[in-house]
Design a protein around this motif. Structure first.
Motif, mmCIF file in Angstrom:
data_model
loop_
_atom_site.group_PDB
_atom_site.id
_atom_site.type_symbol
_atom_site.label_atom_id
_atom_site.label_comp_id
_atom_site.label_asym_id
_atom_site.label_seq_id
_atom_site.Cartn_x
_atom_site.Cartn_y
_atom_site.Cartn_z
ATOM 1 N N ILE A 53 0.939 -1.253 -0.067
ATOM 2 C CA ILE A 53 0.027 0.062 0.054
ATOM 3 C C ILE A 53 0.932 1.264 -0.085
ATOM 4 C CG2 ILE A 53 -2.035 -1.141 0.965
ATOM 5 C CD1 ILE A 53 -0.990 0.071 3.877
ATOM 6 N N PRO A 54 0.650 2.222 -0.763
ATOM 7 C CA PRO A 54 -0.819 2.518 -1.405
ATOM 8 C C PRO A 54 -0.524 2.035 -2.841
ATOM 9 C CG PRO A 54 0.109 4.464 -1.315
ATOM 10 C CD PRO A 54 1.245 3.788 -0.485
ATOM 11 N N HIS A 55 0.831 2.033 -3.338
ATOM 12 C CA HIS A 55 0.878 2.012 -4.948
ATOM 13 C C HIS A 55 0.252 0.727 -5.488
ATOM 14 C CE1 HIS A 55 4.194 -0.029 -2.490
ATOM 15 N NE2 HIS A 55 4.536 -0.868 -3.560
ATOM 16 N N TYR A 56 0.217 -0.310 -4.985
ATOM 17 C CA TYR A 56 -0.385 -1.495 -5.667
ATOM 18 C C TYR A 56 -1.704 -1.339 -5.823
ATOM 19 C CZ TYR A 56 3.500 -4.803 -6.103
ATOM 20 O OH TYR A 56 4.532 -5.531 -6.472
ATOM 21 N N ILE A 57 -2.379 -0.400 -5.024
ATOM 22 C CA ILE A 57 -3.877 -0.162 -5.550
ATOM 23 C C ILE A 57 -3.819 0.661 -6.565
ATOM 24 C CG2 ILE A 57 -5.796 1.101 -4.518
ATOM 25 C CD1 ILE A 57 -5.017 0.828 -1.726
ATOM 26 N N PHE A 58 -3.202 1.699 -6.981
ATOM 27 C CA PHE A 58 -3.120 2.341 -8.292
ATOM 28 C C PHE A 58 -2.727 1.404 -9.513
ATOM 29 C CE2 PHE A 58 -2.379 5.703 -4.984
ATOM 30 C CZ PHE A 58 -3.259 6.410 -5.116
ATOM 31 N N TYR A 59 -1.729 0.740 -9.265
ATOM 32 C CA TYR A 59 -1.434 -0.357 -10.269
ATOM 33 C C TYR A 59 -2.215 -1.234 -10.478
ATOM 34 C CZ TYR A 59 3.392 1.190 -9.352
ATOM 35 O OH TYR A 59 4.759 2.035 -9.165
ATOM 36 N N GLY A 60 -2.871 -1.830 -9.662
ATOM 37 C CA GLY A 60 -4.015 -2.857 -9.858
ATOM 38 C C GLY A 60 -5.498 -2.024 -10.564
ATOM 39 N N CYS B 64 -6.836 -3.264 -14.255
ATOM 40 C CA CYS B 64 -8.111 -3.431 -14.236
ATOM 41 C C CYS B 64 -8.652 -2.683 -15.632
ATOM 42 C CB CYS B 64 -8.819 -3.097 -13.103
ATOM 43 S SG CYS B 64 -8.623 -4.469 -11.926
ATOM 44 N N ALA B 65 -8.219 -1.298 -15.672
ATOM 45 C CA ALA B 65 -8.414 -0.414 -16.525
ATOM 46 C C ALA B 65 -8.295 -0.692 -18.086
ATOM 47 C CB ALA B 65 -8.052 1.083 -16.524
ATOM 48 N N ILE B 66 -7.205 -1.345 -18.137
ATOM 49 C CA ILE B 66 -6.584 -1.809 -19.331
ATOM 50 C C ILE B 66 -7.471 -3.045 -19.826
ATOM 51 C CG2 ILE B 66 -4.421 -2.963 -20.625
ATOM 52 C CD1 ILE B 66 -2.760 -1.360 -18.917
ATOM 53 N N TYR B 67 -7.624 -3.791 -18.920
ATOM 54 C CA TYR B 67 -8.480 -5.295 -19.059
ATOM 55 C C TYR B 67 -9.896 -4.984 -19.607
ATOM 56 C CZ TYR B 67 -10.570 -9.605 -18.163
ATOM 57 O OH TYR B 67 -11.401 -10.796 -18.479
ATOM 58 N N ILE B 68 -10.422 -3.896 -18.938
ATOM 59 C CA ILE B 68 -11.991 -3.563 -19.026
ATOM 60 C C ILE B 68 -11.911 -3.113 -20.616
ATOM 61 C CG2 ILE B 68 -13.469 -1.986 -18.714
ATOM 62 C CD1 ILE B 68 -13.040 -2.209 -15.775
ATOM 63 N N TYR B 69 -10.874 -2.148 -20.852
ATOM 64 C CA TYR B 69 -10.922 -1.357 -22.387
ATOM 65 C C TYR B 69 -10.606 -2.485 -23.394
ATOM 66 C CZ TYR B 69 -9.972 1.784 -26.016
ATOM 67 O OH TYR B 69 -9.694 2.399 -27.079
ATOM 68 N N LEU B 70 -9.897 -3.556 -23.085
ATOM 69 C CA LEU B 70 -9.473 -4.330 -24.159
ATOM 70 C C LEU B 70 -10.770 -5.761 -24.219
ATOM 71 C CD1 LEU B 70 -5.890 -5.272 -23.372
ATOM 72 C CD2 LEU B 70 -6.677 -3.942 -25.387
ATOM 73 N N PHE B 71 -11.316 -6.047 -23.298
ATOM 74 C CA PHE B 71 -11.994 -7.151 -23.361
ATOM 75 C C PHE B 71 -13.473 -6.879 -23.053
ATOM 76 C CE2 PHE B 71 -7.842 -8.917 -21.814
ATOM 77 C CZ PHE B 71 -7.622 -9.654 -23.080
ATOM 78 N N GLN B 72 -13.946 -5.924 -22.372
ATOM 79 C CA GLN B 72 -15.264 -5.696 -22.140
ATOM 80 C C GLN B 72 -16.116 -5.464 -23.315
ATOM 81 O OE1 GLN B 72 -16.213 -6.647 -19.421
ATOM 82 N NE2 GLN B 72 -17.507 -5.091 -18.031
ATOM 83 N N LYS B 73 -17.232 -6.035 -23.293
ATOM 84 C CA LYS B 73 -18.409 -6.012 -24.601
ATOM 85 C C LYS B 73 -18.818 -4.524 -24.251
ATOM 86 C CE LYS B 73 -19.641 -10.673 -26.093
ATOM 87 N NZ LYS B 73 -20.736 -11.539 -26.060
ATOM 88 N N THR B 74 -19.248 -4.253 -23.165
ATOM 89 C CA THR B 74 -20.040 -2.959 -23.169
ATOM 90 C C THR B 74 -19.021 -1.628 -23.027
ATOM 91 O OG1 THR B 74 -19.911 -3.048 -20.630
ATOM 92 C CG2 THR B 74 -21.975 -3.798 -21.870
ATOM 93 N N MET C 101 -2.764 7.025 -13.216
ATOM 94 C CA MET C 101 -2.708 5.724 -12.244
ATOM 95 C C MET C 101 -1.205 5.415 -12.009
ATOM 96 S SD MET C 101 -5.631 5.071 -10.730
ATOM 97 C CE MET C 101 -6.253 6.898 -10.802
ATOM 98 N N PHE C 102 -0.552 5.357 -13.023
ATOM 99 C CA PHE C 102 0.828 5.173 -13.178
ATOM 100 C C PHE C 102 1.616 5.880 -12.222
ATOM 101 C CE2 PHE C 102 5.084 5.465 -14.928
ATOM 102 C CZ PHE C 102 5.647 4.176 -15.021
#
Length: 199
Positions: free
Chosen positions: A121-128, A132-142, A178-179
């Protein structure tokens, strides 16, 4: 598979499996005298090095190291299947986390598990959040914009105008933010937290 609940569930299962594998490997290795607990205590020297630390120089160092890691991650996304890259990253991080937490527990007892949180903490929260943002942007249908839309008609109506959250520049800006926050937390906030956890 990427968009379904099963795809996300597989990442969770993979993470838990990596934690268990890392923990079992360390414990068996020490019991078989292949390693000693002291072989994994580099964090002790790290904590000692925080005394009189030049935080500005450390911030530059953290930014450089994390930028290299992020660059390798994006290169792998282009070369290999993005979902495979996320699976491999998820598993490697969990195995290393299992190593680390198990070492702290062996050295400090069960309070070592709590002390291990101080390293995250707290940096891994921001890295996480970044991953997650990259994952959602790449894979989320909506689209990402639908995550911020509310069912009410009057409130937050400005968020429904346009597709700002589908904009690559906006998503990239959020990831950069976030980075930077993660690097700042790792360089400036985390050393202070570690001094509290480890006196």
């Amino acid at each position: 598979m990427y968009y379904t609940i099963e795809g996300k569930r597989f990442l969770c299962i993979l993470y838990v499996a990596g934690l268990l594998l890392g923990s079992v490997f360390i414990n068996l290795s020490i019991q078989m005298n292949l390693f000693r607990t002291t072989d994994f205590l580099g964090f002790v020297e790290y904590i000692q090095s925080l005394k009189g630390l030049d935080t500005s120089a450390f911030f530059s160092y953290v930014c450089l190291v994390r930028f290299r890691q992020l660059l390798i991650f994006f290169v792998c996304l282009f070369i290999f299947s993005p979902y495979v890259v996320f699976c491999v990253l998820d598993f490697l991080v969990s195995v290393l986390m299992g190593f680390f937490i198990s070492t702290l527990v062996l050295y400090y007892g069960w309070p070592g598990m709590i002390k291990g949180i101080g390293f995250l903490i707290p940096h891994y929260i921001f890295y996480g959040i970044l991953l997650c943002a990259i994952y959602i942007y790449l894979f989320q249908k909506t689209p990402l914009s639908k995550m911020y839309m509310f069912s009410t008609e009057k409130r937050f109506s400005f968020m429904k105008n346009g597709k700002i959250f589908e904009n690559k520049i906006v998503v990239a800006g959020f990831c950069i933010l976030m980075f930077v926050l993660g690097c700042y937390g790792e360089a400036y906030l985390n050393p202070a937290i570690l001094k509290i956890f480890f006196h």
